[in-house]
Structures are given as C-alpha cells and as structure tokens.
Design an enzyme around this catalytic site. Structure first.
Site, mmCIF file in Angstrom:
data_model
loop_
_atom_site.group_PDB
_atom_site.id
_atom_site.type_symbol
_atom_site.label_atom_id
_atom_site.label_comp_id
_atom_site.label_asym_id
_atom_site.label_seq_id
_atom_site.Cartn_x
_atom_site.Cartn_y
_atom_site.Cartn_z
ATOM 1 N N GLU A 146 5.786 4.165 -19.168
ATOM 2 C CA GLU A 146 5.723 4.407 -17.716
ATOM 3 C C GLU A 146 5.711 3.097 -16.925
ATOM 4 O OE1 GLU A 146 5.391 7.750 -16.084
ATOM 5 O OE2 GLU A 146 6.214 8.334 -18.019
ATOM 6 N N HIS A 153 -1.448 8.320 -14.530
ATOM 7 C CA HIS A 153 -1.208 6.898 -14.833
ATOM 8 C C HIS A 153 -2.533 6.158 -14.703
ATOM 9 C CE1 HIS A 153 3.190 7.401 -13.280
ATOM 10 N NE2 HIS A 153 3.207 7.333 -14.588
ATOM 11 N N CYS A 167 1.602 2.663 -6.412
ATOM 12 C CA CYS A 167 2.760 3.294 -7.076
ATOM 13 C C CYS A 167 4.057 2.782 -6.492
ATOM 14 C CB CYS A 167 2.762 4.804 -6.872
ATOM 15 S SG CYS A 167 1.335 5.645 -7.518
HETATM 16 O O1 SUG Z 1 5.642 10.227 -11.814
HETATM 17 N N1 SUG Z 1 5.632 11.964 -8.737
HETATM 18 C C1 SUG Z 1 5.499 10.724 -9.489
HETATM 19 C C2 SUG Z 1 4.418 9.860 -8.868
HETATM 20 C C3 SUG Z 1 4.397 8.487 -9.494
HETATM 21 C C4 SUG Z 1 3.213 7.680 -9.075
HETATM 22 N N2 SUG Z 1 3.276 6.377 -9.653
HETATM 23 C C5 SUG Z 1 2.238 5.664 -10.099
HETATM 24 N N3 SUG Z 1 1.056 6.192 -10.283
HETATM 25 N N4 SUG Z 1 2.441 4.432 -10.417
HETATM 26 C C6 SUG Z 1 5.168 10.985 -10.953
HETATM 27 O O2 SUG Z 1 4.431 11.943 -11.232
HETATM 28 C C7 SUG Z 1 6.724 14.040 -8.095
HETATM 29 C C8 SUG Z 1 8.107 14.536 -7.747
HETATM 30 C C9 SUG Z 1 8.120 15.962 -7.268
HETATM 31 O O3 SUG Z 1 7.276 16.762 -7.700
HETATM 32 O O4 SUG Z 1 9.019 16.286 -6.468
HETATM 33 C C10 SUG Z 1 6.716 12.747 -8.880
HETATM 34 O O5 SUG Z 1 7.653 12.451 -9.594
#
Ligand code: SUG
Length: 449
Positions: free
Chosen positions: A177, A251, A373
């Site tokens: 990730e 994460h 993020c």
């Molecule tokens: O990977 N959300 C992302 C959020 C990422 C956050 N990043 C960090 N914590 N670094 C994920 O879960 C949701 C998309 C949707 O449901 O339409 C999404 O991909």
C-alpha cells in the site's frame, strides 16, 4: 556501525499531493474503510474535492513548505476495461454494470498510496528510489500502479538521480500500500534515516481472519527495502495491531505519523507498542538521534474517535522556523476528545506539536482520505528538485492555474449514474488533455498515445 551522511541543509521534504481527478465519487469500494463503506452511493462534488485539495497545497505552500503535485489518472481506465473483458465502457456497462465504479474511481488522489520512497541519503547508490504500490488488496485500486508507474517515470525521469522500480507483482503475498504503511525517522530530513515498514500480515497468512483485510505484507516491505538498497541495519518491520485494523484503520497512517525524530501515534497502532518504540529508538540513536514518542491512549481519544476524526492522518510538518505543526482535517474540531487533546498538546511545552491547522477536506474524508492520505513525501536535495521533469513543484501561478482548470472542467455534482454518461467521459478526457500542457509532462495518458 556504518557511516552516515552529513546533514544536507538543501534537502527539503516535498509533499506531492494527488490532484483530485474529475471522476471523484462515492462507490463504497473499500472494505474495512468505514467512511467509504458508509457513504456508498452519495452524491459527490468533484469540483469541491479538487478545490479543497488545491487549497491544502496552497496552505502548505504559504507556510513555506515545499509542495508538489501528482497528476490524476485517466478514467475510465482503458487497460482496466480491457482486463475486465470489455471493449469499452459502454460494453462493460452491459456485461458487468457493477464494475463500472472500479474503472471510474478517482482513488489515485490518495498519493500516500502511490509509492514507497527512499531519499538518496538512505540508498547504497545515492539515488532516490520509488516503487509504485501494487494496491492489490482492493479491486479498484489494483489497476492504479500501471499509470502510477508511467507518471512517476515521467516526473522522476533523470536516471542518474532517480530510480523508479516496477510495482511488485499483483498477488496477495506481495500486497503493498506504499507510503501509507511506511515511515522514515531521522534526525532531520537531510540526514540518513531509518525505514519502518508496517505490515498487517506475513505473505503466507490469510488476508483476514474474520475481521477487515490486512492490506500490507511483511514480504512486500522486505522486497522493497532490498531493491531500494537500504542498509539492513536501518530497517524495521513492525506489525500493525489487528485491533486497529478491525476498528477501521485500514492503513497504519490512520493511527500514526512520523516526522524527523517524532512519532505521533495512537497507543493501539502497533501490535507490540513497547517493543516497537524501543526498536525505533535504538535504531535512531545509532544515527545520533533521539526518538520522541507522542503517544495518545484510548483514555484520551478512543480508537473510534481516532477513526472518525482522522487525528493521526494529519501531516506532521517542520516549518522553516524549525517548529512542528499538525495539518489536520476539520473533523478533529468536531470530535470533542480529539479537539481537547490538541488544545492540551499545543499548550504543553513538552509536546513537539506547537500549532495545528485544520483544513476542510470533507469530500476526500468521506471516502476515508485525510491530509496524510493525499500526499506522498519525497525528501529531495536542491539538485534533485532541479532535476524533476515538468512543472510539478507548485508556486502561486501554478496553484491559480490549477484552480481555474478545475473551474473550467469539473462538475459540481456527480451521481453514480453519471459515470456512464458519454458527455461526462468526454469532459474528463478534455480536462486531462488540458492538464498535460499545464504540467508540461508530455503525453502522459493512454488516450494520448
Ligand atoms: O484505499 N478509499 C481509499 C482511501 C485511501 C486513504 N489513504 C491512506 N490512508 N493513505 C482506500 O480505501 C474509496 C473509494 C470509494 O469507495 O469510492 C477509497 O478507495
């Protein structure tokens, strides 16, 4: 102990923020991400999302922090459509309508998941190393690394100074990730640092045992560390706490953040916090540094408040005057425990957090993406910054141009059914075409080949 590099005063940590793409929407695609799961099907505002992102970049830039921009990806993603067995978006809408959100997601906006990065002070060949994350744990994000690889190679094209690796293979054993599960500790950004890879499972362990998915493997960290040519004595592998993952910390950057010698963390972030802190302290002390752990226990901020406020998904940033500030989401102000903690922290001379900036990132937050993020940290010397390709380091002019580009091309409201509207698809490609000339990165996108 092997020698360490002398501090380089020219090194700045550049935060490259993911520019929110025109298809930003709420599709409920991420199991284990409570905000994404809870907002599925809501109406989004791509324009507000992108404007909020640029406002964050502007805020950091105005604070005197080096700020960069990472372009969005092409959506609909033609390679993803082909991989799903369709010839076009229209055909996919007929054969597998439930998969439309996967090829339309603007998820590359969360740049912390774009790659793992090692500054040149920490690599045996003295180059900056970057590995795009394969994001194999979520179906929609598993498509990202193809375009991420291409974009990073365009931005970090100078092979004498930068090395962009291919992503790890797309298999559960190699699940990666990127920087969301990786931290770096050092006396200062310009000095040799240690790399902390935080994993949820071993490569051969199941993805989940009743709870939410463990997105990152130990093996992925080991392979990236070896390819980045780290000194193995300056690398740690720490297990995430299963309790935190199952509470919604998909994460590690949802429950902890590092900056230089400071670790700001919830007490439930790591599987074995005591041993994790002491290993980090020992390795940092071998580099002449002293780890400062700012630990917040559940008595002060519960895991549930941590996840709804995204307190630790803040950017911990050293300002030009040497003080440390926290760039936090506005939601911390709406969560009594987090707000009380931060008020006390700023008043406490023993706490390194000297100030807090709350920013409105509501559109991204509703998909589980806070300030941390949205950014990929890359510590770069002055020469390395000058070697970047394109116009990717922001100045006032670029920020203004990005705002007006958003206003010209982005919809104010987007509903799930709009994702297959041919007019909307055409608009997104026009927007990206316009952006490539603005960022001067050449023909980046599949439709431009
Ligand atoms: O990977 N959300 C992302 C959020 C990422 C956050 N990043 C960090 N914590 N670094 C994920 O879960 C949701 C998309 C949707 O449901 O339409 C999404 O991909």
């Amino acid at each position: 102990m092997t020698s360490t590099s002398p501090p380089d005063a020219n090194v700045l940590e550049v935060n490259f923020d993911g520019l929110v793409g025109p298809t930003h929407n709420y599709a409920g695609l991420s199991v284990g991400n409570l905000a994404s799961m809870g907002n599925a099907g809501s109406v989004s505002s791509p324009r507000q999302a992108a404007r909020q992102g640029v406002a964050k970049m502007r805020h950091l830039h105005n604070l005197g922090v080096a700020q960069g921009v990472l372009p969005p990806q092409q959506r609909p993603d033609p390679a993803a459509i082909e991989a799903l067995g369709a010839g076009s978006l229209v055909e996919l809408a007929r054969t597998a309508p439930g998969l439309i959100p996967l090829v339309m997601s603007a998820s590359p906006m969360w740049a912390a998941n774009a790659a793992t990065v090692s500054p040149s002070t920490d690599t045996a060949d003295g180059r900056v190393h970057l590995t795009p994350a394969n994001l194999s744990s979520t179906p929609h994000r598993s498509f990202e690394s193809v375009q991420t690889y291409r974009i990073l190679r365009a931005m970090f094209a100078d092979a004498q100074r930068f090395c962009v690796h291919a992503p790890l293979p797309l298999a559960a054993a190699f699940a990666d990730e990127g920087a969301a599960n990786h931290g770096r500790l050092a006396r200062s950004h310009g000095e040799t640092g240690l790399h902390v890879f935080v994993f949820g499972r071993e490569g051969d362990e199941p993805v989940s045992v009743g709870g939410f998915p463990r997105r990152q493997t130990h093996l992925a960290g080991e392979l990236i560390s070896a390819s980045h040519r780290h000194d193995p004595e300056r690398v740690l592998y720490l297990r995430q706490s299963a309790v935190a993952i199952d509470a919604g910390a998909f994460h590690n950057d949802v429950v902890s953040v590092m900056n230089e010698n400071v670790l700001f963390t919830h007490a439930d972030a790591f599987d074995d916090p005591g041993s994790s802190y002491s290993q980090m302290a020992d390795l940092l002390s071998a580099l002449g540094g002293e780890l400062q752990v700012v630990e917040v226990t559940a008595d002060h901020v519960s895991l549930s408040d941590t996840i709804s406020s995204y307190l630790f998904n803040s950017q911990l940033v050293t300002l030009p005057d040497g003080s440390v500030t926290l760039i936090a989401p506005g939601e911390v102000g709406e969560t009594a425990s987090a707000a009380a903690y931060l008020d006390a922290a700023v008043d406490d001379p023993g706490n390194p957090i000297a100030s807090v900036h709350q920013l409105d990132l509501r559109e991204s937050m509703r998909n589980g993406g806070g300030p941390a993020c949205l950014r990929l940290r890359v510590a770069l010397s002055a020469t390395e910054r000058a070697a970047l390709s394109g116009r990717v380091l922001v100045d006032d002019g670029l920020l203004d141009e990005l705002d007006s580009w958003i206003d010209r091309h982005y919809r104010d409201e987007l509903r799930p059914e709009d994702l297959i509207d041919p007019d909307f698809v055409a608009e997104t490609l026009t927007a990206l075409d316009d952006l490539t000339s603005l960022l001067q990165l050449g023909d980046l996108y599949p439709f431009q080949q």
